[in-house]
Design a protein around this motif. Structure first.
Motif: not given
Length: 409
Positions: A319-327, A334-338
Motif C-alpha cells: 500500500a505504501r509503495k503504491q501511494i509513493r508511486y501514485f504521488l 501535473y508538476a505538483l508538490d506532494t
C-alpha cells in the motif's frame, strides 16, 4: 576435413575435357587475311617477312610495334632506310602522316601495300584508290609488271582478290610512275617521288601473304615488287595489325584470348562458376535464424512482484509503495508538490486534472489517513487502490502497473 563439392569437380572436369578436345582437334584452314608476320596461315605474312632480309641485302628486318610517330620520334633510324606496311587498310592519324611524310622527304623510302588509304595522304601524293563496280568483280583478273625485266608472259593471278581494286593518278604530267597494271590496264603499283625520298604505293597486299609468296606461280610477284626497294636497313610495321605488345610482353590472359579453344574454355569456366554461385550456393547456404524483436517484459515483472507481495501478505508495504508511486506520477504529470496533502493540493489537483472536486478530496483524505496510520491491512490496501483507480479513470490515464497489482488484490 570437408569433402570437395562433387558438382564443382564434375564441372571443372567437363571444362578441362572440352578445352583439351578443342585444343588437340585437327585445325581447319583459316583463310582470314591477317597480314601478320607471325601467322603461318595462308593469308598471314610470316614467309615474306623471313624472305625480306635477302631481298634488301640486310642481315635482318626490324619488327616495329609502335605507332609511326613514336617510332620515328623515339628511335634513331639510319639516315637512309625503308619502312614497309602490308595490311588491308592503311589507317593512320594526322600526326603519324605528318611524321611519315617528313621522314620520306629527307631521303627515305616508304612501301605501303593496302586496299585503302587516308584521303589526306591520297591528296598529298596525288593518287586515289577507288573500287570498280560489283559487276566488274573478277577473281581471275591477272596483273603484271610494266618493267620488261620483271614481266611474265601470263602475268599473276591472286584468286582471293575480287579484282575491283586499282589506283589512279590524280595529277596530270606528274613524276609518278606506274610499275604494275591489271588486265584492264589499271594501275596497281605506283612509284611516287616525294622530296628526296620515295613512296611505293601497292594496291594488292594479298600478293605478300604466305600462300602467294610460297607459290612458284606467284612468288615473283611479291619479290619483284620488293626488288624496287634500295638495299638499306628495313623496318616492317606490325603495330597496325598486332598492336604494341609482342608475344613476350603479352599477359597469360591475352594469350588465352587469342587461342579460340582456350577462349571458349575460359568463357565456359567463367559462366559455369557464375551459375554455380547462383544456384548451388543458394542450396547449401545455412538458414539464417529469424531475429525476434525484444518483448516488453514490464507487465510480467510487475505481475511477478505482485505475486511475491501477495504470497508474503505484506499489505502495508504494498500500500505504501503504491501511494509513493501514485504521488510520483502526480508530480511528473501535473508538476505538483506532494510533500503536504492539504486543501491547497486538493484544489490545485482538481483544477489541473479536471476531476470532480469530491473525488479528489476523498482521494486526498484516504491518502492522508494511510500516511498517518501505523499499519495498513488488506482492506486498507483495497480502499487505497479503489480511490486511485477512480481518480485515474476520471482523469483519463491508464496505469498498467497498477492494474497488474490490482489483479492480485
Amino acid at each position: 576435413m570437408k569433402k570437395p563439392n562433387k558438382y564443382l569437380l564434375i564441372l571443372l572436369g567437363m571444362v578441362v575435357v572440352y578445352t583439351l578436345m578443342e585444343y588437340f582437334r585437327p585445325k581447319t584452314i583459316n583463310w582470314d587475311a591477317t597480314y601478320r608476320n607471325t601467322d603461318t596461315q595462308p593469308l598471314g605474312s610470316k614467309a615474306m617477312f623471313e624472305l625480306l632480309p635477302a631481298l634488301v641485302k640486310q642481315p635482318a628486318v626490324t619488327n616495329v610495334r609502335k605507332p609511326i610517330y613514336n617510332q620515328l620520334t623515339e628511335e634513331t633510324l639510319p639516315a637512309n632506310s625503308n619502312y614497309l606496311f602490308v595490311q588491308g587498310d592503311f589507317d593512320i592519324d594526322d600526326l603519324d602522316q605528318t611524321k611519315l611524310l617528313a621522314w620520306v622527304k629527307r631521303g627515305n623510302t616508304a612501301f605501303i601495300s593496302a586496299y585503302s588509304f587516308p584521303d589526306t595522304l591520297e591528296k598529298v601524293l596525288h593518287f586515289r584508290a577507288p573500287l570498280s563496280p560489283f559487276s566488274l568483280a573478277d577473281s581471275t583478273l591477272r596483273t603484271n609488271f610494266v618493267n620488261p625485266a620483271l614481266r611474265t608472259p601470263n602475268g599473276y593471278n591472286v584468286r582471293h582478290d575480287d579484282g575491283r581494286n586499282y589506283l589512279q593518278v590524280t595529277q596530270p604530267n606528274s613524276p609518278i610512275r606506274v610499275l604494275a597494271r591489271n588486265a584492264r590496264q589499271q594501275a596497281i603499283f605506283l612509284r611516287i617521288p616525294y622530296g628526296k625520298g620515295t613512296f611505293f604505293i601497292h594496291n594488292l597486299p594479298l600478293a605478300f601473304t604466305n600462300y602467294y609468296a610460297l607459290d612458284s606461280a606467284t612468288t615473283t610477284q611479291a619479290t619483284g615488287a620488293l626488288s624496287y626497294l634500295p638495299a638499306r636497313p628495313t623496318y616492317w610495321d606490325e603495330y597496325q595489325k598486332q598492336g604494341r605488345f609482342s608475344a613476350e610482353e603479352q599477359s597469360l590472359l591475352r594469350y588465352v584470348l587469342k587461342q579460340p579453344a582456350l577462349t571458349w574454355g575460359y568463357y565456359i569456366l567463367v559462366w559455369s562458376l557464375l551459375l554455380y554461385a547462383i544456384f548451388a550456393g543458394k542450396r547449401t547456404q545455412r538458414i539464417i535464424p529469424v531475429a525476434e524483436p525484444l518483448k516488453n517484459t514490464t507487465l510480467d515483472f510487475v505481475q511477478t512482484v505482485g505475486r511475491v507481495y501477495f504470497q508474503q501478505g505484506n499489505h502495508d508495504n504494498v500500500a505504501r509503495k503504491q501511494i509513493r508511486y501514485f504521488l510520483a506520477r502526480l508530480r511528473e504529470r501535473y508538476a505538483l508538490d506532494t510533500s503536504t496533502l492539504d486543501n491547497e493540493l486538493t484544489d490545485t489537483l482538481t483544477r489541473k486534472s479536471g476531476v470532480d472536486a469530491q473525488v479528489v478530496a476523498q482521494l486526498v483524505l484516504i491518502l492522508n489517513q494511510a500516511n498517518r496510520a501505523i499499519g495498513l491491512n488488506e482492506a486498507d490496501l483495497i480502499t487505497i487502490n479503489a480511490a486511485i483507480e477512480k481518480f485515474q479513470a476520471a482523469a483519463g490515464g491508464g496505469a498498467t502497473v497498477r492494474r497488474a497489482l490490482t489483479t492480485y488484490y
